[in-house]
Write a protein that holds these residues in place. Structure first.
Motif, PDB file in Angstrom:
ATOM      1  N   GLY A  93     -16.836  42.630 -21.091  1.00 32.04           N
ATOM      2  CA  GLY A  93     -17.619  41.477 -21.480  1.00 32.04           C
ATOM      3  C   GLY A  93     -17.122  40.414 -20.823  1.00 32.04           C
ATOM      4  O   GLY A  93     -17.636  39.232 -21.381  1.00 32.04           O
ATOM      5  N   GLY A  94     -16.279  40.528 -19.853  1.00 37.62           N
ATOM      6  CA  GLY A  94     -15.927  39.137 -19.141  1.00 37.62           C
ATOM      7  C   GLY A  94     -16.992  38.677 -18.278  1.00 37.62           C
ATOM      8  O   GLY A  94     -16.972  39.266 -17.005  1.00 37.62           O
ATOM      9  N   GLU A  95     -17.699  37.761 -18.522  1.00 43.09           N
ATOM     10  CA  GLU A  95     -18.902  37.291 -17.663  1.00 43.09           C
ATOM     11  C   GLU A  95     -18.299  36.671 -16.490  1.00 43.09           C
ATOM     12  O   GLU A  95     -18.981  36.495 -15.575  1.00 43.09           O
ATOM     13  N   ARG A  96     -17.065  36.028 -16.738  1.00 42.98           N
ATOM     14  CA  ARG A  96     -16.570  35.298 -15.605  1.00 42.98           C
ATOM     15  C   ARG A  96     -16.069  35.937 -14.274  1.00 42.98           C
ATOM     16  O   ARG A  96     -16.111  35.596 -13.319  1.00 42.98           O
ATOM     17  N   ALA A  97     -15.702  37.278 -14.671  1.00 43.82           N
ATOM     18  CA  ALA A  97     -15.315  38.091 -13.706  1.00 43.82           C
ATOM     19  C   ALA A  97     -16.247  38.244 -12.617  1.00 43.82           C
ATOM     20  O   ALA A  97     -17.547  38.206 -12.919  1.00 43.82           O
ATOM     21  N   ALA A  98     -15.701  38.368 -11.215  1.00 41.29           N
ATOM     22  CA  ALA A  98     -16.684  38.665 -10.082  1.00 41.29           C
ATOM     23  C   ALA A  98     -17.658  39.901 -10.355  1.00 41.29           C
ATOM     24  O   ALA A  98     -17.247  40.831 -10.468  1.00 41.29           O
ATOM     25  N   LYS A  99     -19.010  39.655  -9.994  1.00 41.03           N
ATOM     26  CA  LYS A  99     -20.081  40.685 -10.103  1.00 41.03           C
ATOM     27  C   LYS A  99     -20.392  40.805  -8.669  1.00 41.03           C
ATOM     28  O   LYS A  99     -20.154  40.055  -7.878  1.00 41.03           O
ATOM     29  N   CYS A 100     -21.144  41.713  -8.708  1.00 36.45           N
ATOM     30  CA  CYS A 100     -21.816  42.197  -7.173  1.00 36.45           C
ATOM     31  C   CYS A 100     -22.285  40.919  -6.393  1.00 36.45           C
ATOM     32  O   CYS A 100     -21.753  40.617  -5.316  1.00 36.45           O
ATOM     33  N   TYR A 101     -23.225  40.104  -6.857  1.00 38.08           N
ATOM     34  CA  TYR A 101     -23.568  39.052  -6.128  1.00 38.08           C
ATOM     35  C   TYR A 101     -22.726  37.870  -5.841  1.00 38.08           C
ATOM     36  O   TYR A 101     -23.142  37.045  -5.020  1.00 38.08           O
ATOM     37  N   SER A 117     -22.528  36.839   7.212  1.00 37.63           N
ATOM     38  CA  SER A 117     -22.463  37.535   5.737  1.00 37.63           C
ATOM     39  C   SER A 117     -21.250  36.720   4.996  1.00 37.63           C
ATOM     40  O   SER A 117     -20.277  36.442   5.645  1.00 37.63           O
ATOM     41  N   THR A 118     -21.518  36.811   3.761  1.00 38.04           N
ATOM     42  CA  THR A 118     -20.392  36.264   2.794  1.00 38.04           C
ATOM     43  C   THR A 118     -19.322  36.958   2.780  1.00 38.04           C
ATOM     44  O   THR A 118     -18.102  36.395   2.437  1.00 38.04           O
ATOM     45  N   LEU A 119     -19.380  38.054   3.209  1.00 41.82           N
ATOM     46  CA  LEU A 119     -17.994  38.669   3.344  1.00 41.82           C
ATOM     47  C   LEU A 119     -17.381  39.245   4.800  1.00 41.82           C
ATOM     48  O   LEU A 119     -16.646  40.019   5.129  1.00 41.82           O
ATOM     49  N   GLY A 120     -18.125  38.508   5.764  1.00 41.96           N
ATOM     50  CA  GLY A 120     -17.884  38.325   7.220  1.00 41.96           C
ATOM     51  C   GLY A 120     -16.264  38.114   7.349  1.00 41.96           C
ATOM     52  O   GLY A 120     -16.040  36.981   6.451  1.00 41.96           O
ATOM     53  N   HIS A 121     -15.934  38.043   8.659  1.00 37.83           N
ATOM     54  CA  HIS A 121     -14.410  37.665   8.823  1.00 37.83           C
ATOM     55  C   HIS A 121     -14.220  36.183   8.586  1.00 37.83           C
ATOM     56  O   HIS A 121     -13.142  35.473   8.027  1.00 37.83           O
ATOM     57  N   ASP A 122     -15.109  35.338   8.823  1.00 40.25           N
ATOM     58  CA  ASP A 122     -15.062  33.808   8.858  1.00 40.25           C
ATOM     59  C   ASP A 122     -15.444  33.225   7.512  1.00 40.25           C
ATOM     60  O   ASP A 122     -15.320  32.152   7.369  1.00 40.25           O
ATOM     61  N   GLN A 123     -16.072  34.122   6.621  1.00 42.35           N
ATOM     62  CA  GLN A 123     -16.795  33.701   5.240  1.00 42.35           C
ATOM     63  C   GLN A 123     -15.919  34.205   4.066  1.00 42.35           C
ATOM     64  O   GLN A 123     -16.040  33.636   3.006  1.00 42.35           O
ATOM     65  N   VAL A 124     -15.097  35.167   4.238  1.00 46.50           N
ATOM     66  CA  VAL A 124     -14.701  35.988   3.202  1.00 46.50           C
ATOM     67  C   VAL A 124     -13.622  35.303   2.184  1.00 46.50           C
ATOM     68  O   VAL A 124     -13.577  35.164   1.212  1.00 46.50           O
ATOM     69  N   VAL A 125     -12.784  34.273   2.849  1.00 48.04           N
ATOM     70  CA  VAL A 125     -11.744  33.618   2.317  1.00 48.04           C
ATOM     71  C   VAL A 125     -12.324  32.493   1.607  1.00 48.04           C
ATOM     72  O   VAL A 125     -12.034  32.286   0.230  1.00 48.04           O
ATOM     73  N   GLN A 130     -14.171  30.923  -4.368  1.00 50.75           N
ATOM     74  CA  GLN A 130     -15.252  30.674  -5.333  1.00 50.75           C
ATOM     75  C   GLN A 130     -14.714  30.595  -6.571  1.00 50.75           C
ATOM     76  O   GLN A 130     -14.775  29.944  -7.714  1.00 50.75           O
ATOM     77  N   CYS A 131     -13.725  31.859  -6.884  1.00 52.21           N
ATOM     78  CA  CYS A 131     -13.262  32.098  -8.124  1.00 52.21           C
ATOM     79  C   CYS A 131     -11.723  31.736  -8.090  1.00 52.21           C
ATOM     80  O   CYS A 131     -10.995  31.462  -9.074  1.00 52.21           O
ATOM     81  N   HIS A 132     -11.030  32.245  -7.093  1.00 52.79           N
ATOM     82  CA  HIS A 132      -9.548  32.249  -6.872  1.00 52.79           C
ATOM     83  C   HIS A 132      -9.172  30.932  -5.871  1.00 52.79           C
ATOM     84  O   HIS A 132      -9.283  30.882  -4.886  1.00 52.79           O
ATOM     85  N   THR A 133      -8.758  29.727  -6.687  1.00 46.99           N
ATOM     86  CA  THR A 133      -8.320  28.568  -6.000  1.00 46.99           C
ATOM     87  C   THR A 133      -7.287  28.959  -5.181  1.00 46.99           C
ATOM     88  O   THR A 133      -6.338  29.595  -5.772  1.00 46.99           O
ATOM     89  N   GLY A 134      -7.024  28.604  -3.974  1.00 44.52           N
ATOM     90  CA  GLY A 134      -5.895  28.984  -3.250  1.00 44.52           C
ATOM     91  C   GLY A 134      -6.038  30.302  -2.614  1.00 44.52           C
ATOM     92  O   GLY A 134      -5.263  30.639  -1.833  1.00 44.52           O
ATOM     93  N   SER A 135      -7.068  30.738  -2.221  1.00 45.65           N
ATOM     94  CA  SER A 135      -7.508  31.932  -1.758  1.00 45.65           C
ATOM     95  C   SER A 135      -7.082  31.621   0.145  1.00 45.65           C
ATOM     96  O   SER A 135      -7.430  30.632   0.475  1.00 45.65           O
ATOM     97  N   HIS A 136      -6.479  32.798   0.565  1.00 45.49           N
ATOM     98  CA  HIS A 136      -6.268  32.821   1.930  1.00 45.49           C
ATOM     99  C   HIS A 136      -6.570  33.954   2.635  1.00 45.49           C
ATOM    100  O   HIS A 136      -6.783  35.116   1.853  1.00 45.49           O
TER     101      HIS A 136
END
Length: 479
Positions: A93-101, A117-125, A130-136
């Motif tokens: 029931g964790g609504e905040r957890a990352a979903k497919c979209y 793509s949002t998951l392309g090399h230049d976009q994935v970080v 969006q959820c993980h502050t400090g993503s690298h």
């Protein structure tokens, strides 16, 4: 083909009101690859949004329901998603957890090879950010749909899983054989311990030996409560696909409440270990000897040369080849339990800390280590729960000469005759040193002892029920 809701026309029909949707959708992989699919099997607006029950994406259970919608077409990806932490959180029931979209986008889904793509090399970080502050970059190396079933594609996950499975099965099998041999010997020698058990019951009000101090009992109580908290919340997450796990999550206030309790339990358990180590240091200082003497001494709680002899002697006794060993203050199985706590806190604690602060740890660990840490954390926790609620329960409470429960860890007191039988070397040392009298105390009032026993039975009951649920899940519900 001329219908406004025919698959070839529906995006334009929806786009008449939802401006901009048509252009974005028709540039997505769902539309571009439609020519490779027969009979218009490519998804259209209604496949995701339905026709007559369209819901706002930010309301109700849309974020939870859409996972099943994606899974109708992307079955394999859906299954691997639910193996990840994101998927397990969502099942509870964790609504905040990352979903497919959240990762793949909605009307702009593109292959990961596409730079846009949002998951392309230049976009994935940025997408992870969006959820993980400090993503690298290294953090984004987490393998989102990885599975331990593929040794060629994910060898680290495959071999980690089977290493942990071997450790789990091997430990429980060896411990179970030890338990079975012990149980058989106790049955064959019941004429020796049954009269003792009856005699102890027939002498209420006698002086008792104080085996554990209030400090030790309090520390054990905190450890017990924190372990049960970790066991319930952790196993609910591991078996998130089972109804009982979702019920536990609901009882703890939902996934967020359960996650908070899990972390609080972890902090308290680590705190118990730190406080205990401080106490060990003080006791070593009081002994006046070296660390080597303190560790290898007769009353040490660490495994040493004496325990090898007692283990061999126990094996001979189990199979009728020798007398029962003259155990001292701590037996080899008690020392193994003690060692297992430190091993578990280190392994489960380190991997848990890694999963708690993944952005920090992936600065010096590869992103895929989070996948490995998940397997180790989960399976080591399963081993701990399985061992404590079966082997440890037998050693301390369920063996016939103690059944149905040994309250000593709650009251700290044990009858003298029981001490003579269980720990003859400890009794002999106390008598020879003249220190036995200073450790004799009155029994607890009946009401206090009754409360301690009730608490103990509740704890035993919860542990056994959880083990039964885990066994049922692994046999009939494993995914």
């Amino acid at each position: 083909p001329e219908s406004t809701i025919h698959p070839d026309n529906i995006s334009a029909t929806c786009g008449a009101c939802h401006h901009g949707i048509e252009e974005r959708f028709e540039s997505s992989v769902h539309w571009v690859e439609r020519g490779s699919l027969d009979d218009h099997e490519y998804p259209t607006c209604e496949d995701c949004h339905t026709s007559h029950s369209i819901a706002r994406t930010g309301e109700g259970d849309f974020r939870l329901d859409m996972m099943e919608q994606c899974g109708r077409c992307h079955e394999e990806e859906s299954n691997t998603y639910f193996d990840t932490m994101h998927g397990k959180f969502s099942r509870l029931g964790g609504e905040r957890a990352a979903k497919c979209y959240d990762c793949h986008g909605t009307h702009n889904i593109l292959p990961t090879s596409d730079p846009k793509s949002t998951l392309g090399h230049d976009q994935v970080v940025a997408t992870c950010g969006q959820c993980h502050t400090g993503s690298h970059r290294q953090f984004a190396g987490y393998l989102t749909h990885a599975t331990h079933h593929d040794p060629d594609k994910y060898p680290w996950l495959f071999w980690t899983f089977w290493l942990m499975t071997g450790l789990l099965v091997g430990t429980l099998v060896v411990a179970s054989l030890h338990t079975a041999a012990w149980l058989l010997r106790l049955y064959l020698t019941r004429d020796q311990w049954k009269p003792l058990k009856a005699a102890v019951k027939a002498q209420p009000g006698q002086k008792l030996y104080r085996r554990f101090t209030r400090y030790q009992r309090s520390l054990h109580l905190v450890m017990l409560l924190s372990f049960f908290t970790l066991a319930l919340t952790g196993m609910a997450l591991k078996f998130s696909y089972m109804g009982w796990a979702q019920a536990i999550s609901w009882a703890f206030g939902g996934f967020e409440g359960m996650g908070l309790l899990h972390r609080v339990g972890a902090v308290f358990l680590v705190g118990v270990v730190i406080v205990h180590l401080r106490d060990v240091r003080l006791k070593k200082r009081e002994s006046g000897g070296s660390w080597f003497q303190f560790i290898t001494g007769p009353n040490s709680i660490l495994l040493n040369k004496r325990d090898i002899g007692e283990f061999v002697g126990s094996m001979k006794w189990f199979f009728g080849r020798g007398p029962r060993p003259s155990y001292g203050r701590y037996t080899y199985w008690e020392k193994f339990d003690y060692f297992a706590v430190f091993w578990g806190v280190f392994v489960i604690g380190f991997t848990g800390l890694t999963l708690w602060f993944p952005e920090f740890f992936t600065h010096f660990l590869p992103g895929w280590f989070l996948n490995v840490a998940t397997i180790i954390h989960s399976d080591e926790a399963l081993l701990a729960v399985g061992f404590i609620f079966t082997i440890h329960f037998f050693n301390t409470h369920f063996r016939p000469d103690k059944f149905p429960m040994d309250p000593v860890i709650f009251t700290g007191r044990v009858p003298i005759e029981e001490l003579k039988h269980d720990k003859p070397d400890e009794y002999r040392e106390l008598v020879e040193s003249g220190r036995l009298e200073e450790h004799l105390v009155d029994p607890f009032p009946k009401g206090v002892e009754r409360t301690a026993r009730i608490f103990g039975f509740v704890a035993l009951g919860v542990g056994l029920i959880l083990i039964a649920l885990i066994a049922y899940s692994m046999i009939f519900g494993y995914r």
